[in-house]
Design an enzyme around this catalytic site. Structure first.
Site, PDB file in Angstrom:
ATOM      1  N   CYS A  75      45.063   1.649  27.017  1.00 46.15           N
ATOM      2  CA  CYS A  75      44.066   2.190  26.100  1.00 46.15           C
ATOM      3  C   CYS A  75      42.772   2.337  26.891  1.00 46.15           C
ATOM      4  O   CYS A  75      42.149   1.341  27.253  1.00 46.15           O
ATOM      5  CB  CYS A  75      43.868   1.263  24.903  1.00 46.15           C
ATOM      6  SG  CYS A  75      42.565   1.823  23.767  1.00 46.15           S
ATOM      7  N   GLU A  94      45.376   9.322  24.071  1.00 46.74           N
ATOM      8  CA  GLU A  94      46.297   9.144  25.183  1.00 46.74           C
ATOM      9  C   GLU A  94      46.683  10.518  25.710  1.00 46.74           C
ATOM     10  O   GLU A  94      46.612  11.513  24.990  1.00 46.74           O
ATOM     11  CB  GLU A  94      47.537   8.362  24.722  1.00 46.74           C
ATOM     12  CG  GLU A  94      48.350   7.783  25.858  1.00 46.74           C
ATOM     13  CD  GLU A  94      47.527   6.941  26.807  1.00 46.74           C
ATOM     14  OE1 GLU A  94      47.089   7.496  27.842  1.00 46.74           O
ATOM     15  OE2 GLU A  94      47.300   5.753  26.518  1.00 46.74           O
TER      16      GLU A  94
END
Length: 251
Positions: A2, A113
C-alpha cells in the site's frame, strides 16, 4: 503493498462512525487528500490512557506515514517503513514492539494499486500499468490495521513542541483471490467487528486478527494522474472511461 491512498471523509463523520471521544486539533485541521503519499501526515485512531490515569480513551491523532523506530538516529528511515508485512512483522524489532502495545487504525476512504499489463507489441521494454481505485464495497471508512511509534529528536530541547514525532505504518498481507489479479499484496482492511480488539491496549497478542478476512472491497480503473503526488482532488478516483487494461478487474 500500500503506497498511495485517499482520505477525504469529514473528521466529525469519522468520529461518529468510530465512536472517537477526543480529536487532536492538528488531526481536525488536516485537509482532505485524494493522493496521500509516504511521509505525509495521516489520521490514526488510537486507544491510550492519559499520563497518570488508568482510563483509556479512544482518540483521533495525526501521525507521519512511515514508521520511525524509537531507536532510529534520524526520521528518514521512516520512508522505507510505510508497510509492515503481516507474515514477518513479529520478526522485525521495529514492528514487533508496537504490535504488542501500539496498534492503531489508519483511516482511509480507499487506496490505489497499479496492475502490470502485458508488454506492447511495439517491443517497448516499459511495462504498462493500469491504476485502480480500491475502496470499501459498503459505505464507510476503510480502517487499515496500523502500528504507531514515538521518536524523540535528540537535538531538540525539552521545551521544543516538535521534539516528539508520531509515525505509523500500514499492515499488509497477501492479496485475496479477488484482488490478486491487480497486485499480489494488499493492506489489511479490518472489518468493523475487529476494530475494538485491535485497538485495545490490554490485548497484548492480536495475532489472530492478522488472519481475519478483509472488509469487502470493490475496484475501479482510474486515470494516470494519481501517479504524480502533485495531483490531488476528487477527479483522481473517477472511472477511467478508456482504461489501458484490456480486461479491467471489476470486483
Amino acid at each position: 503493498m500500500c503506497g498511495r491512498f485517499a482520505s477525504f471523509t469529514d473528521t466529525q463523520n469519522l468520529a461518529d462512525e468510530l465512536a472517537i471521544a477526543e480529536i487532536a486539533e492538528d488531526a481536525r485541521l488536516l485537509p482532505p487528500s485524494w493522493n496521500v503519499a509516504p511521509t505525509d501526515p495521516v489520521r490514526i485512531v488510537v486507544e491510550r490512557a492519559a499520563r497518570g490515569s488508568d482510563e483509556v480513551t479512544r482518540s483521533l491523532q495525526l501521525a507521519r506515514w512511515g514508521l520511525v523506530p524509537s531507536w532510529a538516529k534520524d526520521p528518514g528511515v521512516g520512508a522505507r517503513m510505510i508497510n509492515a508485512r503481516s507474515e514477518t512483522l513479529l520478526d522485525k524489532p521495529a514492528f514487533a514492539k508496537p504490535f504488542a502495545a501500539r496498534r492503531c487504525l489508519v483511516l482511509a476512504d480507499g487506496y490505489y494499486e497499479w496492475r502490470k499489463l502485458s508488454l506492447p507489441a511495439t517491443g517497448s521494454k516499459k511495462v504498462p500499468k493500469q491504476p485502480y481505485w480500491i475502496h470499501p464495497a459498503d459505505a464507510g471508512v476503510a480502517a487499515f490495521a496500523g502500528l504507531y511509534e514515538f521518536w524523540r529528536n535528540p537535538a531538540a530541547s525539552e521545551t521544543d513542541p516538535d521534539r516528539w514525532l508520531v509515525s505509523t505504518t500500514v499492515v499488509t498481507r497477501p492479496a485475496s483471490d479477488s484482488m490478486a489479479p491487480i497486485h499480489d499484496r494488499m493492506p489489511l482492511v479490518l472489518p468493523r467487528d475487529a476494530w475494538d480488539t485491535w485497538l485495545d491496549p490490554t490485548v497484548r497478542d492480536a495475532s489472530d486478527l492478522l488472519q481475519v478476512d478483509n472488509a469487502p472491497l470493490t475496484t475501479r480503473p482510474v486515470g494516470d494522474a494519481v501517479g504524480s503526488v502533485q495531483n490531488d482532488g476528487p477527479s483522481l478516483i473517477e472511472r477511467d472511461p478508456e482504461p489501458r487494461d484490456p480486461e479491467p478487474v471489476l470486483v
